[in-house]
Design a protein around this motif. Structure first.
Motif, PDB file in Angstrom:
ATOM      1  N   GLN A 231       0.670  -1.296  -0.117  1.00 53.02           N
ATOM      2  CA  GLN A 231       0.075  -0.098   0.052  1.00 53.02           C
ATOM      3  C   GLN A 231       0.833   1.140  -0.031  1.00 53.02           C
ATOM      4  N   ASP A 300     -12.737  -4.055  -1.428  1.00 56.62           N
ATOM      5  CA  ASP A 300     -12.458  -2.878  -2.314  1.00 56.62           C
ATOM      6  C   ASP A 300     -11.380  -2.308  -1.861  1.00 56.62           C
ATOM      7  N   TYR A 301     -11.267  -1.750  -0.653  1.00 54.16           N
ATOM      8  CA  TYR A 301     -10.273  -0.920  -0.162  1.00 54.16           C
ATOM      9  C   TYR A 301      -8.885  -1.624  -0.583  1.00 54.16           C
ATOM     10  N   GLU A 303      -8.309  -4.043  -2.559  1.00 53.22           N
ATOM     11  CA  GLU A 303      -8.005  -4.264  -4.205  1.00 53.22           C
ATOM     12  C   GLU A 303      -7.462  -3.020  -4.886  1.00 53.22           C
ATOM     13  N   GLN A 304      -7.676  -1.868  -4.359  1.00 56.87           N
ATOM     14  CA  GLN A 304      -7.429  -0.716  -4.979  1.00 56.87           C
ATOM     15  C   GLN A 304      -5.812  -0.532  -4.992  1.00 56.87           C
ATOM     16  N   ILE A 307      -4.886  -2.289  -8.115  1.00 56.55           N
ATOM     17  CA  ILE A 307      -5.437  -1.544  -9.321  1.00 56.55           C
ATOM     18  C   ILE A 307      -4.360  -0.435  -9.638  1.00 56.55           C
ATOM     19  N   MET A 308      -3.826   0.463  -8.570  1.00 53.11           N
ATOM     20  CA  MET A 308      -3.062   1.555  -8.560  1.00 53.11           C
ATOM     21  C   MET A 308      -1.686   0.745  -9.150  1.00 53.11           C
TER      22      MET A 308
END
Ligand code: UDX
Ligand code: ADP
Length: 464
Positions: A231, A300-301, A303-304, A307-308
């Motif tokens: 992250q 979703d948190y 998974e971002q 995605i980034m």
């Protein structure tokens, strides 16, 4: 209980270095690393320790010291299981490529095979240690298989996640921030098993750095640690794009932010995207587990972060195409670095694979140089994606043995791994050998912009 005989199933990036260090530090314990891959075991046993299958600074010296004394590499899995009182499972757990959970869940078939083999062979009590990264509650599945198919022997399952990073594995094993051991601490037998493993590590690691928890906390902590680290990389990479459009510089931002002791300076190096066998897999795992419990917002948190990361790789490749006048068809592009980071020959999920694939879609001619990655691996990585046939890949991708050879007659050079030798490269000569204008793309921010522009390059670094 004192451990005298350890078996490790899986002689890969985790099992190999971990067992080598345990053997070096605990000469009274016999450590046998087994694998079904005969070629890999033969390489671990090669007379010349420089030919061991995994490149890690400092590892060949340790193997040289312990091998044949109390460290053994073998393909005889049954015998090693039979003799051991503690069995580490360090087999690969790739993301599933089929069926339910495809592209998300960890594929546990190798783990299950190990469990069944242990159950079949064992004649006395064993402590089984999960070393591979596994989804939470795998220990339970392991225990189920062992208890229901075994020969009535008692099994204690421990979770002992690996926190070593490739490229610094030996140092991380010698001086870990912490060792984490999860076990059935509610039972006497469980406590004994945990203590037995604590005693192994306590030979060289201070007790205060050895944490013990229940199994689920240990399993989840591993996924959480990797998710937090990844992250940070995605966070700074998100900022890199904002820096490019605003005129800020991502290194300056990272330095300013990292000076805050609450944030800290590590893992803020903007890059073309994180790779490696763990980050993506572990986060996908976390996402899959969250979804399976109906926790969609949690899924979703996290998974971002992925995605980034995918965006960053695509964006870098897109930048190359756009800068080269919107077409790279038939143009020669040199890729410097194929490993997912420096000081390793591991290429799993390396950004270079995806950037190259994207450029192949645009019909570029690619020339790759990496100091440690073998040619067959590069072809296998590209073929694995399934977007281009091996024939087409071999036609369009050439692999050479120096950075100068790669850049000769190239339209553009892209640095995708931060190998030290790229910093020291004779960039004047690189420039002279290239077509003009000579484009240089730094996906790792290891090159100084001023000197490169001074030489004459059209220079782009991610995040500036
Ligand atoms: C990681 C964890 O660090 C380790 O604790 C765990 O056991 C396994 O997963 P590893 O994948 O070997 O280790 O390497 P790491 O150093 O974490 O780097 C992962 C990726 O992130 C690499 O591609 C690296 O280049 C990238 N990265 C890392 C950045 O782009 N910027 C950074 O600041 C740090
Ligand atoms: P990691 O990075 O987790 O160490 P690797 O892929 O480098 O992953 O290593 C895992 C190793 O485990 C491979 O060498 C593979 O051959 C081995 N392996 C997988 N399944 C088994 C099994 N059932 N018995 C023995 N070895 C296995």
């Amino acid at each position: 209980m004192k451990i005298k005989n350890i078996c490790c199933i899986g002689a890969g990036y985790v099992g190999g270095p971990t067992m080598a260090v345990i053997a070096q530090k605990c000469p009274e314990i016999k450590v046998t690393v087994v694998d079904i891959n005969e070629k890999r075991i033969a390489a671990w046993n090669d007379d010349d320790v420089n030919n061991i299958p995994i490149y890690e600074p400092g590892l060949s010296e340790i193997v040289g010291e312990a091998r044949g004394r109390n460290l053994f590499f073998s393909t005889n899995v049954d015998e090693a299981i039979d003799q051991a009182d503690m069995i580490f499972i360090s087999v690969n757990t790739p993301t599933k490529t089929y069926g339910i959970g495809k592209g998300m869940a960890a594929d546990l078939k190798f783990i299950e095979l190990c469990a069944r083999q242990i159950a079949r062979v064992s004649k006395n009590d064993k402590i089984v240690v999960e070393k591979s990264t596994l989804p939470v509650r795998t220990a339970e599945a392991l225990k189920n298989i062992l208890d229901n198919t075994g020969n009535g022997v008692n099994y204690q399952i421990l979770s002992n996640p690996e926190f070593l990073a490739e490229g610094t594995a030996v140092q991380d094993l010698l001086n870990p921030d912490r060792v984490l051991i999860g076990g059935d601490i509610a039972s006497e037998k469980g406590k004994e098993a945990v203590q037995a493993l604590v005693d192994v590590y306590a030979t060289w690691i201070p007790q205060k750095n050895i944490l013990t928890t229940n199994v689920w906390s240990s399993e989840l902590s591993k996924l959480t640690a990797n998710a937090f680290l990844a992250q940070r990389v995605s966070s700074i990479n998100a900022m890199s794009q904002l820096c490019e459009v605003t005129g800020a510089d991502v290194d300056e931002v990272a330095r300013a932010v990292g000076k805050d002791s609450r944030i800290g300076p590590k893992f803020l190096q903007s890059s073309v995207g994180f790779g490696g066998s763990c980050f993506q897999k572990d986060i996908l795992n976390l996402v899959y587990i969250s979804k399976s419990f109906g926790l969609n917002e949690v899924a979703d948190y996290w998974e971002q972060v992925i995605i980034m990361n995918n965006h960053q790789k695509r964006r870098f490749a897109g930048k190359i195409v756009k800068t080269l006048y919107n077409t790279v068809a038939g143009k020669r592009i040199a890729i410097l670095g194929w490993a997912f980071k420096k000081d390793t020959n591991d290429t799993r999920e390396s950004a270079a694979i995806y950037v190259t694939d994207y450029l192949l879609n645009e019909q570029a001619d690619i020339v790759v140089y990496d100091p440690k990655v073998r040619k067959e691996q590069i072809y296998a990585d590209l073929e694995y994606l399934g977007t281009h046939s091996l024939e087409e890949i071999k036609e369009r991708v050439t692999i050479v043995s120096s950075a100068l050879d790669a850049s000769k007659d190239a339209h553009a050079v892209a640095v995708l791994t931060e190998w030290d030798e790229f910093k020291k490269l004779d960039w004047e000569t690189v420039y002279k050998g290239m077509l003009k204008p000579a484009f240089l793309f730094d996906g790792r921010r290891i090159l100084e912009s001023k000197t490169k522009v001074g030489i004459g390059f059209e220079f782009y670094a991610i995040g500036s």
